[in-house]
Motif scaffolding. Sequence first.
Motif, mmCIF file in Angstrom:
data_model
loop_
_atom_site.group_PDB
_atom_site.id
_atom_site.type_symbol
_atom_site.label_atom_id
_atom_site.label_comp_id
_atom_site.label_asym_id
_atom_site.label_seq_id
_atom_site.Cartn_x
_atom_site.Cartn_y
_atom_site.Cartn_z
ATOM 1 N N TYR A 562 0.814 -1.221 0.000
ATOM 2 C CA TYR A 562 0.000 0.000 0.000
ATOM 3 C C TYR A 562 0.841 1.261 0.000
ATOM 4 C CZ TYR A 562 1.204 0.047 4.949
ATOM 5 O OH TYR A 562 1.902 0.075 6.124
ATOM 6 N N TRP A 563 2.070 1.162 0.549
ATOM 7 C CA TRP A 563 2.929 2.343 0.651
ATOM 8 C C TRP A 563 3.417 2.825 -0.709
ATOM 9 C CZ3 TRP A 563 7.321 -0.070 -1.062
ATOM 10 C CH2 TRP A 563 7.437 -1.438 -0.768
ATOM 11 N N LEU A 564 3.242 2.020 -1.758
ATOM 12 C CA LEU A 564 3.581 2.502 -3.099
ATOM 13 C C LEU A 564 2.592 3.560 -3.585
ATOM 14 C CD1 LEU A 564 4.597 -0.825 -4.884
ATOM 15 C CD2 LEU A 564 6.109 0.990 -4.075
ATOM 16 N N GLY A 565 1.446 3.668 -2.903
ATOM 17 C CA GLY A 565 0.460 4.675 -3.275
ATOM 18 C C GLY A 565 0.961 6.098 -3.136
ATOM 19 N N SER A 566 2.057 6.282 -2.406
ATOM 20 C CA SER A 566 2.617 7.632 -2.239
ATOM 21 C C SER A 566 3.437 8.077 -3.438
ATOM 22 C CB SER A 566 3.493 7.679 -0.981
ATOM 23 O OG SER A 566 4.609 6.795 -1.115
ATOM 24 N N LEU A 567 3.707 7.169 -4.388
ATOM 25 C CA LEU A 567 4.503 7.514 -5.556
ATOM 26 C C LEU A 567 3.614 8.225 -6.572
ATOM 27 C CD1 LEU A 567 6.642 4.263 -5.927
ATOM 28 C CD2 LEU A 567 7.187 6.372 -4.695
ATOM 29 N N GLN A 568 3.719 9.528 -6.614
ATOM 30 C CA GLN A 568 2.801 10.350 -7.387
ATOM 31 C C GLN A 568 2.905 10.142 -8.895
ATOM 32 O OE1 GLN A 568 0.488 12.727 -5.786
ATOM 33 N NE2 GLN A 568 1.046 11.201 -4.260
ATOM 34 N N LYS A 569 4.062 9.674 -9.386
ATOM 35 C CA LYS A 569 4.258 9.526 -10.824
ATOM 36 C C LYS A 569 4.033 8.100 -11.320
ATOM 37 C CE LYS A 569 7.607 13.333 -11.129
ATOM 38 N NZ LYS A 569 8.962 13.733 -11.562
ATOM 39 N N LEU A 570 3.746 7.172 -10.407
ATOM 40 C CA LEU A 570 3.614 5.774 -10.797
ATOM 41 C C LEU A 570 2.411 5.587 -11.726
ATOM 42 C CD1 LEU A 570 4.963 3.025 -10.267
ATOM 43 C CD2 LEU A 570 3.224 2.621 -8.520
ATOM 44 N N GLN A 571 2.679 5.011 -12.915
ATOM 45 C CA GLN A 571 1.635 4.784 -13.905
ATOM 46 C C GLN A 571 1.332 3.304 -14.118
ATOM 47 O OE1 GLN A 571 2.041 7.106 -17.564
ATOM 48 N NE2 GLN A 571 3.590 8.370 -16.576
ATOM 49 N N VAL A 572 2.325 2.462 -13.895
ATOM 50 C CA VAL A 572 2.161 1.023 -14.129
ATOM 51 C C VAL A 572 2.634 0.268 -12.894
ATOM 52 C CG1 VAL A 572 2.868 -0.947 -15.538
ATOM 53 C CG2 VAL A 572 2.493 1.280 -16.619
ATOM 54 N N LEU A 573 1.761 -0.574 -12.357
ATOM 55 C CA LEU A 573 2.110 -1.439 -11.223
ATOM 56 C C LEU A 573 1.698 -2.855 -11.570
ATOM 57 C CD1 LEU A 573 3.077 -1.988 -8.346
ATOM 58 C CD2 LEU A 573 0.779 -1.383 -7.540
ATOM 59 N N VAL A 574 2.680 -3.741 -11.710
ATOM 60 C CA VAL A 574 2.429 -5.148 -12.038
ATOM 61 C C VAL A 574 3.112 -6.013 -10.990
ATOM 62 C CG1 VAL A 574 2.744 -6.984 -13.730
ATOM 63 C CG2 VAL A 574 2.289 -4.656 -14.501
ATOM 64 N N ILE A 575 2.315 -6.775 -10.224
ATOM 65 C CA ILE A 575 2.868 -7.721 -9.256
ATOM 66 C C ILE A 575 2.211 -9.086 -9.449
ATOM 67 C CG2 ILE A 575 3.502 -5.972 -7.555
ATOM 68 C CD1 ILE A 575 0.950 -6.633 -6.039
ATOM 69 N N ARG A 576 1.737 -9.362 -10.640
ATOM 70 C CA ARG A 576 1.011 -10.587 -10.941
ATOM 71 C C ARG A 576 1.886 -11.813 -10.716
ATOM 72 N NH1 ARG A 576 -1.274 -11.094 -16.328
ATOM 73 N NH2 ARG A 576 -1.248 -13.337 -15.892
ATOM 74 N N SER A 577 1.229 -12.948 -10.442
ATOM 75 C CA SER A 577 1.894 -14.252 -10.336
ATOM 76 C C SER A 577 3.046 -14.231 -9.343
ATOM 77 C CB SER A 577 2.382 -14.712 -11.722
ATOM 78 O OG SER A 577 1.301 -14.833 -12.615
ATOM 79 N N ASN A 578 2.722 -13.821 -8.128
ATOM 80 C CA ASN A 578 3.650 -13.907 -7.014
ATOM 81 C C ASN A 578 2.958 -14.627 -5.864
ATOM 82 O OD1 ASN A 578 6.400 -12.430 -7.337
ATOM 83 N ND2 ASN A 578 4.943 -11.101 -8.401
ATOM 84 N N ARG A 579 3.400 -14.338 -4.646
ATOM 85 C CA ARG A 579 2.833 -14.995 -3.469
ATOM 86 C C ARG A 579 2.288 -13.976 -2.472
ATOM 87 N NH1 ARG A 579 7.592 -19.627 -2.672
ATOM 88 N NH2 ARG A 579 7.148 -20.754 -4.625
ATOM 89 N N THR A 589 -2.161 6.680 2.517
ATOM 90 C CA THR A 589 -1.944 8.041 2.026
ATOM 91 C C THR A 589 -3.282 8.646 1.621
ATOM 92 O OG1 THR A 589 -1.487 7.129 -0.165
ATOM 93 C CG2 THR A 589 0.405 7.598 1.238
ATOM 94 N N LYS A 590 -3.336 9.969 1.566
ATOM 95 C CA LYS A 590 -4.595 10.672 1.359
ATOM 96 C C LYS A 590 -5.142 10.459 -0.054
ATOM 97 C CE LYS A 590 -6.818 15.093 2.299
ATOM 98 N NZ LYS A 590 -6.634 16.499 2.759
ATOM 99 N N PHE A 591 -4.280 10.562 -1.062
ATOM 100 C CA PHE A 591 -4.713 10.389 -2.451
ATOM 101 C C PHE A 591 -3.787 9.377 -3.121
ATOM 102 C CE2 PHE A 591 -5.904 14.775 -1.337
ATOM 103 C CZ PHE A 591 -7.285 14.676 -1.522
ATOM 104 N N PRO A 592 -4.026 8.084 -2.921
ATOM 105 C CA PRO A 592 -3.098 7.062 -3.430
ATOM 106 C C PRO A 592 -3.187 6.886 -4.945
ATOM 107 C CG PRO A 592 -5.023 6.022 -2.470
ATOM 108 C CD PRO A 592 -5.171 7.501 -2.218
#
Length: 859
Positions: A562-579, A589-592
Amino acid sequence: MILLILKQPVGRRISTVALGMGSSVTKTQAMWRLNLADNDFNGSLIPSEFGNFKSLTYLNLSYSVFSGQIPFEISQLSSLVSLDLSKNGGLLVIKAPVWKRVIGNLTQLRELILDSTNMSSIRPNSLLNLSSSLTTLSLRECDLRGKLENNILYLPSIQTLDLTGNSNLEGSLLMFSREFLNSIDNLKSLKHLALPNCNFTGSIPAWLGNFTKLTYLDLSNNSFSGLLPSSLFNLPNLSTLNLRYNQLVGPLPSHVSGLNLIILSLSSNFLNGTLPSWLFSMPSLETLYLNGNQFVGEIGEFKYNSLRHLDLGYNKLHGSIPRSVSRLVNLTSLSLSSNNLSIMLGSEMFSKLENLYDLVLSKNSVSINNNAAYALPNLLRLNLSSSNISEFPIFLRLTTNLQVLDLSNNQIYGQVPRWLGDVGMNSLYYVNLRGNLLQGPFPILNSSNLQFMFFSNNKFTGEISSFICDAIYLRVLDLSHNNLSGMIPKCLVNSTALSVLDLRMNSINGTIPATFAIRNNFRNINLNGNQLEGSLPPSLANCRDLEVLDLGNNKISGAFPYWLGSLQKLQVLVIRSNRFQGYIDNPKTKFPFPNLRIIDISNNQFNGPLPLTYFEYLKAMMNVDESGVASKYMGEHFYQDSLNIMMKGHNIEMERVLTILTSIDFSNNSFRGEMPKIIGRLKSLKGLNFSYNNLTGYIPSSIGNLTNLEWLDLSFNKLGGKIPSQLVDLTSLGVLQLSHNQLTGHIPSGKQFNTFSNDSYTENLGLCGFPLSRTCDNHEAKQPPPPTLQQDENLDHENGFGWQAVSIGYACGTIFGMFMGYLMFKIGKPKCIVRMVKLEQHIMLRRLKKNAHKRGGRR
């Protein structure tokens, strides 16, 4: 009097200027020339006191970092012959009232140079009122706006007219008045005409060939179309002709007379035909740019050795390089890329080109003769990409100053030779060996200046060499699609220079290093398809510029980051097929994730309800504005982002990612509960996949608002009720998967729904209508299992009978309730009443069992 340089005191406003005559203005009123060029006045205003120098004929304040508005007192210098206020960093502004006084009072002007001065408030038509004595008018990059009258060339004494870089101008060179055309003979003083990047349209008029004194003509970067006028090639004094980046068509003239160009640039048009012989017969030609056209045939033999720059790339030329190229001893750059040429590299043809610093032969058929002993000692760039070569050119061993090496997409096999590590030891900053058959250990390059390394799509093995830690300026590292193993060197995440780290599709193991530098510059981190394990390091939150994070297909565990929500420029988040596992809690964060456009958390072990709160803040998925961005791709000049994504039911590796692509993939988890209606606010969504979960309730009708949706997969859940009719309006929908649910009722028809096959609806035993063979009046069709009590409140079955009708039955008696419910929704065959009775009995039985269970618990 002449003042050439005044550097002290730098940055202080000048109120008086004296030159051996005291400080009073009266003593300097006789000054004729004032030159303060090439100083740094640190953004000071131009002193209004300059207006007191009534006798001034020459004023030069260029390159001196003045700022602010040009004072109206400048217009009082009625004796001025030359005024140069250019190149002050775009900080100077001239307003309409001052400009009007300049035009009215400075009637002696012969030279007016205002390059990079802000003239956005000036009407272009006012240029026609300038002094009739004006010989030079240079207004480069002044942000002139609006339509430029066609008789701009009517200034009677004009010799140099330069309006370069005023992209907000509009105009044409065609619609000139008869008076102007009749007076061309009197306007032959024009020598220098530069109108590049001015948004001009129409054809290039043939009457430009009447300006016989013209030495410089630049109409590049416009939208001129039509045939290339042959009259331009008969101007006897023309030395520079630049018409590149237009839409000109047709062949070059087959014969010209008296033309002796130094620079000819016709690149990036639609010119065709063969190359005429006169191109190779101009004794003074130094620059020939014909790249980006549709020329065919062979390259002719050059008769003179004057050529320095030759670019014939991106045409349809064939044959071999002419022998005369070996005599072009002054040649510094040669580009023949993207043709059908047969080239022998290593022959004596190149042995005399010792001044060559730029050699681009990519996308041809190149052979290498490594038995020839010669060197290109001054070579700075070599590009042999996609040339079907199978070995390294050995002449590189003696190329000590090489900066750029591109041997990508060839058939080079075996190990990288050791000598390559010493090529450009203090200069090499870009090396591209991607897409070959290279194998063995990771190559060692000794250049201390490395900034871009592309070694992807080979067969390198072993660990990433520790030498990489010495490349302290490294900005892009792409080692993807190899067989590398071992751990990620800690120095890579400690870097403050690295922008792209692409290690996907290897066998790298261990954990992600935990110490991402606080002030790092990471923009893209792609570790997809490795064997990484452990949890994500919280220091990833230090990557404030991160736009792409792809960690898919590893063994990474832990809770949702959830703490990645603070990255204001993040456009792509892929964590598929993990554990990953567990609930996705509310954001901290206020506006994740305000700029997130692609999120893929599929194939993990997440559970609990869908994270409603996150959907409320995905602002980048809410706004639909595809105008002007459809052709833009994510990435930067040297590296364009690529991505593995499930799209329309297929796993696709996108080599380039459009900035308008938006998708959500939460499939193959254990999410439960209902789909949130707020999904309907994400109006820019292209893809939505919630398949293989335990979702219940209805398909929200708000999904009908997702007019950009191209694929929708809700299969393998426990969704009930009808398919919302609003989905018919999704005219972009190409793939629909609703199979293996508990949907009921008539399948909507019309528009895209008429194109979907049975596969979209299988194992929904309560559905009927096209394309299924089960018609909606076939009441013998097998019914789905009864819905949960949570669903019963709003669920309409295929005959319109639902829990609301049964509620009436409990209030007024069982039979009466069934009858009322039947009348409220649909009058059907008697068999319907039988099914209703059975349904009611089933619901009542469940309630009795539930109540008994509660009583037993209280005991």
